[in-house]
Design a protein around this motif. Structure first.
Motif, short mmCIF file in Angstrom:
data_model
loop_
_atom_site.label_atom_id
_atom_site.label_comp_id
_atom_site.label_asym_id
_atom_site.label_seq_id
_atom_site.Cartn_x
_atom_site.Cartn_y
_atom_site.Cartn_z
N THR A 171 17.72 4.85 -4.58
CA THR A 171 16.86 5.97 -4.20
C THR A 171 15.74 6.17 -5.21
O THR A 171 14.97 7.11 -5.11
CB THR A 171 17.67 7.27 -4.08
N TYR A 172 15.68 5.28 -6.20
CA TYR A 172 14.67 5.38 -7.25
C TYR A 172 14.36 3.97 -7.75
O TYR A 172 15.11 3.03 -7.55
CB TYR A 172 15.17 6.25 -8.41
N PHE A 173 13.20 3.87 -8.40
CA PHE A 173 12.85 2.62 -9.10
C PHE A 173 13.20 2.81 -10.55
O PHE A 173 12.80 3.79 -11.17
CB PHE A 173 11.36 2.30 -8.97
N ASP A 174 13.95 1.89 -11.11
CA ASP A 174 14.33 1.93 -12.51
C ASP A 174 13.72 0.70 -13.16
O ASP A 174 14.09 -0.43 -12.83
CB ASP A 174 15.86 1.89 -12.62
N LEU A 175 12.74 0.91 -14.04
CA LEU A 175 12.02 -0.24 -14.58
C LEU A 175 11.50 0.04 -15.98
O LEU A 175 11.45 1.18 -16.43
CB LEU A 175 10.86 -0.63 -13.67
N GLY A 206 10.31 9.40 2.72
CA GLY A 206 9.55 8.55 3.63
C GLY A 206 9.47 7.11 3.14
O GLY A 206 9.61 6.16 3.92
N LEU A 207 9.26 6.93 1.86
CA LEU A 207 9.20 5.58 1.28
C LEU A 207 10.56 4.90 1.40
O LEU A 207 10.65 3.72 1.75
CB LEU A 207 8.74 5.63 -0.18
N ARG A 208 11.64 5.64 1.15
CA ARG A 208 12.99 5.07 1.27
C ARG A 208 13.23 4.55 2.69
O ARG A 208 13.76 3.45 2.88
CB ARG A 208 14.05 6.10 0.91
N ARG A 209 12.84 5.35 3.69
CA ARG A 209 13.00 4.94 5.10
C ARG A 209 12.22 3.66 5.39
O ARG A 209 12.73 2.73 6.00
CB ARG A 209 12.54 6.05 6.05
N PHE A 219 0.83 -1.21 0.00
CA PHE A 219 0.00 0.00 0.00
C PHE A 219 0.86 1.26 0.00
O PHE A 219 0.68 2.15 -0.83
CB PHE A 219 -0.93 -0.03 1.22
N VAL A 220 1.82 1.32 0.92
CA VAL A 220 2.68 2.51 1.06
C VAL A 220 3.50 2.73 -0.22
O VAL A 220 3.63 3.87 -0.68
CB VAL A 220 3.58 2.37 2.30
N THR A 221 4.04 1.67 -0.79
CA THR A 221 4.84 1.80 -2.01
C THR A 221 3.96 2.29 -3.16
O THR A 221 4.35 3.17 -3.92
CB THR A 221 5.53 0.48 -2.37
N GLY A 222 2.77 1.74 -3.27
CA GLY A 222 1.86 2.13 -4.34
C GLY A 222 1.43 3.59 -4.27
O GLY A 222 1.46 4.30 -5.28
N ILE A 223 1.05 4.05 -3.07
CA ILE A 223 0.55 5.42 -2.98
C ILE A 223 1.67 6.45 -2.97
O ILE A 223 1.40 7.64 -3.09
CB ILE A 223 -0.39 5.63 -1.76
N ASN A 224 2.91 6.01 -2.83
CA ASN A 224 4.05 6.94 -2.84
C ASN A 224 4.88 6.88 -4.11
O ASN A 224 5.87 7.60 -4.23
CB ASN A 224 4.95 6.67 -1.63
N SER A 225 4.52 6.02 -5.05
CA SER A 225 5.32 5.91 -6.28
C SER A 225 4.51 6.17 -7.55
O SER A 225 5.08 6.57 -8.56
CB SER A 225 5.94 4.52 -6.38
N GLY A 226 3.22 5.92 -7.52
CA GLY A 226 2.40 6.08 -8.71
C GLY A 226 2.58 4.95 -9.72
O GLY A 226 2.11 5.05 -10.84
N LEU A 227 3.23 3.87 -9.31
CA LEU A 227 3.43 2.74 -10.22
C LEU A 227 2.16 1.93 -10.36
O LEU A 227 1.39 1.80 -9.40
CB LEU A 227 4.56 1.84 -9.71
N ARG A 228 1.95 1.37 -11.53
CA ARG A 228 0.84 0.43 -11.73
C ARG A 228 1.13 -0.84 -10.96
O ARG A 228 2.28 -1.20 -10.73
CB ARG A 228 0.71 0.07 -13.21
N ILE A 229 0.09 -1.57 -10.61
CA ILE A 229 0.25 -2.82 -9.87
C ILE A 229 1.11 -3.80 -10.67
O ILE A 229 1.91 -4.54 -10.10
CB ILE A 229 -1.12 -3.44 -9.47
#
Length: 180
Positions: free
Chosen positions: A55-59, A75-78, A31-41
């Motif tokens: 410090t970033y998602f590379d995909l 916050g997500l990184r922590r 949940f936290v990763t989804g609402i803080n990254s904007g990535l699709r499921i």
């Protein structure tokens, strides 16, 4: 396909977080990763522990096949740093309890989110709610539709505003305030 909504109320987000944390750290982190990254499921579920060490998602987005680099919020990184402690680099972030090392399924992610939404009394919630919630709150904070268009890879401002529910908010407010 049913239309899903962002979670607009910060108090409901906080309640969903509390509920999910009590239930499972994995579910909370999804949940936290989804609402803080904007990535699709479809881009969240294949993430591995090694992906959370930067410090970033590379995909490469599954839907568009475009290469994306999404900066993580502090916050997500922590949260991720604590969550991945002691886990192997090849382990899936949102690991299924079935099989040796498989991610949870899309349907399991949906079930997790529906349960949390039911707990706080929300309807119209699905896996896409994570992405829409991110977009809604980013827009509310910065009012930068061009930035969101870029993040979401949309071609038109109206598509983005409709997608995150801003147009619906405006219509609801107008009708609530309207009298003849």
């Amino acid at each position: 396909m049913n239309y899903v909504h962002p979670v607009r109320d910060p108090d409901q987000i906080a309640e969903m977080k509390k509920y999910l944390m009590k239930k499972s750290e994995r579910d909370y982190m999804l949940f936290v990763t989804g609402i803080n990254s904007g990535l699709r499921i479809s881009d969240l579920l294949p993430l591995r522990v090694r992906d959370a060490k930067k410090t970033y998602f590379d995909l490469r987005e599954k839907k568009t096949q475009k290469q994306k680099r999404i900066q993580m919020t502090p916050g997500l990184r922590r949260e991720l740093k604590k969550y991945i402690e002691g886990k192997d680099d090849d382990e899936y972030l949102f690991k299924s309890r079935e099989g040796l090392n498989k991610p949870i399924s899309r349907s399991m992610a949906y079930k997790i989110l529906r349960e949390a939404a039911d707990y706080v009394g929300l309807d119209g919630v699905g896996t896409h709610t994570l992405r829409k919630t991110f977009g809604y709150h980013l827009y509310k904070k910065y009012k930068d539709v061009a930035l969101l268009m870029e993040i979401f890879n949309h071609s038109d401002e109206n598509i983005t505003l409709r997608y995150i529910g801003i147009n619906q908010d405006s219509m609801d407010k107008a009708l609530n305030d309207f009298k003849i």
